[in-house]
Design a protein around this motif. Structure first.
Motif, PDB file in Angstrom:
ATOM      1  N   UNK A 113      14.320  -4.974 -10.752  1.00 42.07           N
ATOM      2  CA  UNK A 113      13.109  -5.685 -10.333  1.00 42.07           C
ATOM      3  C   UNK A 113      12.942  -5.468  -8.838  1.00 42.07           C
ATOM      4  N   UNK A 114      11.724  -5.208  -8.392  1.00 43.86           N
ATOM      5  CA  UNK A 114      11.507  -5.029  -6.963  1.00 43.86           C
ATOM      6  C   UNK A 114      11.918  -6.303  -6.211  1.00 43.86           C
ATOM      7  N   UNK A 115      12.325  -6.092  -4.945  1.00 46.53           N
ATOM      8  CA  UNK A 115      12.895  -7.195  -4.173  1.00 46.53           C
ATOM      9  C   UNK A 115      12.405  -7.145  -2.734  1.00 46.53           C
ATOM     10  N   UNK A 116      11.714  -8.197  -2.329  1.00 44.79           N
ATOM     11  CA  UNK A 116      11.307  -8.367  -0.934  1.00 44.79           C
ATOM     12  C   UNK A 116      12.235  -9.321  -0.202  1.00 44.79           C
ATOM     13  N   UNK A 117      13.029 -10.047  -0.917  1.00 46.30           N
ATOM     14  CA  UNK A 117      13.804 -11.155  -0.367  1.00 46.30           C
ATOM     15  C   UNK A 117      15.027 -10.666   0.412  1.00 46.30           C
ATOM     16  N   UNK A 118      15.630 -11.586   1.152  1.00 43.56           N
ATOM     17  CA  UNK A 118      16.860 -11.313   1.892  1.00 43.56           C
ATOM     18  C   UNK A 118      18.006 -12.117   1.288  1.00 43.56           C
ATOM     19  N   UNK A 119      19.227 -11.577   1.345  1.00 47.11           N
ATOM     20  CA  UNK A 119      20.375 -12.301   0.781  1.00 47.11           C
ATOM     21  C   UNK A 119      20.818 -13.455   1.668  1.00 47.11           C
ATOM     22  N   UNK A 120      21.529 -14.386   1.049  1.00 48.48           N
ATOM     23  CA  UNK A 120      22.020 -15.575   1.753  1.00 48.48           C
ATOM     24  C   UNK A 120      23.438 -15.847   1.272  1.00 48.48           C
ATOM     25  N   UNK A 173       0.801  -1.220   0.000  1.00 54.00           N
ATOM     26  CA  UNK A 173       0.000   0.000   0.000  1.00 54.00           C
ATOM     27  C   UNK A 173       0.833   1.269   0.000  1.00 54.00           C
ATOM     28  N   UNK A 174       2.004   1.227   0.632  1.00 53.14           N
ATOM     29  CA  UNK A 174       2.836   2.431   0.734  1.00 53.14           C
ATOM     30  C   UNK A 174       3.900   2.514  -0.349  1.00 53.14           C
ATOM     31  N   UNK A 175       4.277   1.377  -0.907  1.00 49.52           N
ATOM     32  CA  UNK A 175       5.178   1.365  -2.044  1.00 49.52           C
ATOM     33  C   UNK A 175       6.618   1.698  -1.710  1.00 49.52           C
ATOM     34  N   UNK A 176       7.328   2.190  -2.719  1.00 52.71           N
ATOM     35  CA  UNK A 176       8.750   2.487  -2.613  1.00 52.71           C
ATOM     36  C   UNK A 176       8.958   3.917  -2.145  1.00 52.71           C
ATOM     37  N   UNK A 178      17.163  -3.212  -1.148  1.00 54.24           N
ATOM     38  CA  UNK A 178      15.957  -2.437  -0.856  1.00 54.24           C
ATOM     39  C   UNK A 178      14.827  -2.888  -1.781  1.00 54.24           C
ATOM     40  N   UNK A 179      13.620  -2.409  -1.488  1.00 54.72           N
ATOM     41  CA  UNK A 179      12.450  -2.853  -2.251  1.00 54.72           C
ATOM     42  C   UNK A 179      12.596  -2.496  -3.730  1.00 54.72           C
ATOM     43  N   UNK A 180      13.260  -1.394  -4.023  1.00 53.93           N
ATOM     44  CA  UNK A 180      13.445  -0.963  -5.406  1.00 53.93           C
ATOM     45  C   UNK A 180      14.215  -1.989  -6.233  1.00 53.93           C
ATOM     46  N   UNK A 207      14.274 -12.185  -6.572  1.00 50.21           N
ATOM     47  CA  UNK A 207      13.606 -10.944  -6.944  1.00 50.21           C
ATOM     48  C   UNK A 207      12.149 -11.222  -7.299  1.00 50.21           C
ATOM     49  N   UNK A 208      11.385 -10.146  -7.420  1.00 47.39           N
ATOM     50  CA  UNK A 208       9.973 -10.281  -7.791  1.00 47.39           C
ATOM     51  C   UNK A 208       9.804 -10.648  -9.264  1.00 47.39           C
ATOM     52  N   UNK A 209      10.866 -10.574 -10.034  1.00 48.14           N
ATOM     53  CA  UNK A 209      10.839 -11.066 -11.414  1.00 48.14           C
ATOM     54  C   UNK A 209      11.031 -12.578 -11.482  1.00 48.14           C
ATOM     55  N   UNK A 210      11.207 -13.203 -10.323  1.00 45.08           N
ATOM     56  CA  UNK A 210      11.373 -14.658 -10.283  1.00 45.08           C
ATOM     57  C   UNK A 210      12.782 -15.115 -10.555  1.00 45.08           C
ATOM     58  N   UNK A 211      13.758 -14.224 -10.418  1.00 44.99           N
ATOM     59  CA  UNK A 211      15.153 -14.591 -10.669  1.00 44.99           C
ATOM     60  C   UNK A 211      15.921 -14.737  -9.363  1.00 44.99           C
ATOM     61  N   UNK A 212      16.779 -15.724  -9.307  1.00 46.13           N
ATOM     62  CA  UNK A 212      17.773 -15.822  -8.240  1.00 46.13           C
ATOM     63  C   UNK A 212      19.063 -15.200  -8.771  1.00 46.13           C
ATOM     64  N   UNK A 213      19.433 -14.061  -8.201  1.00 48.23           N
ATOM     65  CA  UNK A 213      20.659 -13.381  -8.589  1.00 48.23           C
ATOM     66  C   UNK A 213      21.818 -13.930  -7.758  1.00 48.23           C
ATOM     67  N   UNK A 214      22.983 -14.100  -8.395  1.00 45.95           N
ATOM     68  CA  UNK A 214      24.142 -14.688  -7.726  1.00 45.95           C
ATOM     69  C   UNK A 214      25.332 -13.745  -7.891  1.00 45.95           C
TER      70      UNK A 214
END
Length: 423
Positions: free
Chosen positions: A355-362, A256-259, A332-334, A372-379
Motif C-alpha cells: 500500500x502506498x505510504x506518505x506517513x513517517x514511522x514512530x 502529480x509525479x507519482x512513484x 518510501x511512497x511505494x 499506510x494509505x490503505x488505512x492500516x497502522x503497521x506495527x
C-alpha cells in the motif's frame, strides 16, 4: 500535536464544527487531552488565487508547535500564525491571534499548491520553510519570485523577521513542502532547511550565516519534469538529525509525479562549505570530479542502483526517518519499509506493505508504528531482524505519523482523530 493538556490538529471544514461557517476553509482545531472535548478552532478563508496557491480541501496541513502558552503554525493562506493556546477565554470561540506574518503579501512568497511547513522553535527564533515555488501548469513552470525568501527566522515574540535566505532562487523545481530541523554541532546551533532545488542548507541559527550545503541529486541527473519524467528530485520530508548527521530522502510531488526511484542520504554536519559528493569542473560537456570536502557518509538508492521488482531499490519518499539505538527506519511512497544501520547504511531488512505510504514511522516502547494509505497502522518490533507484530485497520488513509504521549496513542486519518489507550 499534544501539549499543555491540549491536542492541536490541522484540518479543513468539510465537516463543520460550527454550522454558521460554510464552505472550504483551513482550520486549526483544539481539543482537551483528557477526554477529547472540543475547545476552539481557528478558521482561515481560502486564498482568492485558487488551487495553484491553496489546493481545495487540504485545509491547514502544518503541524503546529506549542511553547509558553502560544501555538505557532502556517495557515493555508501562507501566513505564520502565533495564537493564544488557551483560545479566547470563551468556550468554542476562535483564539486570540497574537501576531500574524503574511508571507505572500509582505514577503512576495508564491506558495505552490499549499504552504504547509511545520515551524521549529530554537531559543527566541521560529524557523519556517516559506513554501515559495513555481507558477504555471504543464511544461511552462517558472519561479515568479526567485528572490522571495525560501527560509525564514522569525522572532517568536513579535513576529518580525530576524533573517531570511533565498538560496534555492530560480532553481526551485515545483514547491517547497519540507520543514526545518536543528541541532548543536561544534558548539553552535545549526538549522537545516530542505530546499525545493534538491539541496540541503545549514545556517547558524542566530545569525543566518551559511555553514554548509549539500546537493542531494547526482550532477548528471536529468532535469525535473512534471509528471515524474525527470530524475532530479527535491526534498519533501523533514530531515532527521542523529549523532551529528542529517538523514533525508528525495521525492517529487506525490500526486502529480507519482512513484519512482528515490535516493536516501546520510550527511556529516561537522564540515563547511559546499560538501556535495561531486564538483562540476565543466558544464558543457558535463564533467565532474569527487569532492574532497564531501560530507557524504552513505547513501542508498538512485536511478543507477538497480534492484527489486520495481527496477530500483528505494523509492521516492515523504517519510521522515525514526532513529533509535543506531537503527534507522524509513518508508518510501511505494509502501516499502526499511531498517538500516544509521551509521553505516547497511540494510538489515525491508517489508512491502502493499500500500502506498506518505506517513513517517514512530518508535515507542520497542515498537515501530507507521500508517499506510490503505488505512492500516503497521506495527513492527524494533531490531535488526524483521518481526512484524500486526496491523490495525483504521478505515481511511493515514497520511501523518502516529503520536504517543502520556500512555495514549493518537492516530489521525483522513476523517477522524483517535486517542487509544490500554484499558
Amino acid at each position: 500535536v499534544v501539549a499543555g493538556g491540549k491536542v492541536f490538529v490541522g484540518t479543513n471544514n468539510d465537516q463543520p464544527r460550527d454550522p454558521k461557517i460554510k464552505g472550504d476553509k483551513g482550520v486549526l482545531m483544539c481539543f482537551r487531552e483528557s477526554d477529547g472535548k472540543f475547545l476552539w478552532q481557528a478558521v482561515h478563508d481560502k486564498l482568492p488565487s485558487g488551487q495553484e496557491n491553496d489546493w481545495p480541501h487540504q485545509g491547514v496541513a502544518s503541524a503546529p508547535v506549542v511553547e509558553g502558552g502560544r501555538v505557532y503554525y502556517v495557515s493555508n493562506r501562507c501566513e505564520v500564525i502565533c495564537a493564544d493556546a488557551e483560545g479566547s477565554g470563551q468556550d468554542k470561540e476562535a483564539p486570540r491571534i497574537l501576531w500574524r506574518l503574511d508571507m505572500a503579501n509582505d514577503l512576495k512568497v508564491n506558495p505552490r499548491y499549499l504552504a504547509n511547513c511545520s515551524p521549529l522553535i530554537v531559543g527566541d527564533l521560529l524557523f519556517v520553510v516559506t513554501g515559495n515555488g513555481v507558477a504555471g501548469m504543464g511544461e511552462k513552470l517558472e519561479v515568479p519570485e526567485p528572490t522571495a525568501p525560501s527560509f525564514l527566522a522569525i522572532n517568536k515574540k513579535t513576529g518580525k523577521v530576524a533573517w531570511q535566505d533565498h538560496s534555492p532562487g530560480d532553481k526551485i523545481m515545483a514547491g517547497q513542502w519540507g520543514s526545518p530541523a536543528a541541532a548543536e554541532v561544534n558548539g553552535k546551533t545549526q538549522v537545516v532547511f530542505p530546499g525545493g532545488d534538491g539541496w540541503l542548507y545549514a545556517f547558524e541559527a542566530e545569525t543566518g550565516k551559511p555553514i554548509w550545503k549539500f546537493d542531494c541529486n547526482p550532477k548528471d541527473a536529468t532535469p525535473y519534469k512534471p509528471g515524474g519524467r525527470g530524475q532530479r528530485s527535491f526534498i519533501v520530508a523533514t530531515p532527521a538529525i542523529y549523532d551529528n548527521k542529517v538523514y533525508v530522502g528525495l521525492s517529487q510531488e506525490p500526486d502529480n509525479d507519482g512513484q519512482g526511484a528515490g535516493l536516501f542520504w546520510c550527511v556529516d554536519m561537522t564540515k563547511t562549505g559546499d560538501v556535495s559528493p561531486e564538483r562540476v569542473i565543466s558544464a558543457n560537456p558535463l564533467k565532474t570530479e569527487p569532492n574532497k570536502d564531501s560530507a557524504l557518509v552513505w547513501s542508498y538508492g538512485g536511478s543507477k542502483m538497480m534492484g527489486g521488482d520495481r527496477g530500483y531499490p528505494f523509492g521516492r519518499t515523504l517519510s521522515t526517518p525514526a532513529i533509535h539505538e543506531g537503527l534507522l527506519y524509513v518508508a518510501d511512497i511505494d509502501g516499502v519499509f526499511y531498517c538500516f544501520d544509521a551509521l553505516t547504511g547497511k540494510k538489515y531488512w525491508e517489508e512491502d506493505f502493499k500500500a502506498t505510504t506518505w506517513s513517517s514511522p514512530y518508535w515507542v516502547d520497542g515498537r515501530i508504528y507507521i500508517g499506510t494509505d490503505d488505512g492500516e497502522v503497521q506495527i513492527c518490533a524494533h531490531g535488526k531482524e524483521k518481526k512484524l507484530l500486526g496491523k490495525v485497520d483504521m478505515g481511511t488513509p493515514i497520511k501523518g505519523p502516529v503520536v504517543v504521549t502520556n500512555g495514549v496513542l493518537y492516530v489521525m486519518t483522513g476523517k477522524q482523530l483517535f486517542a487509544i489507550a490500554a484499558k
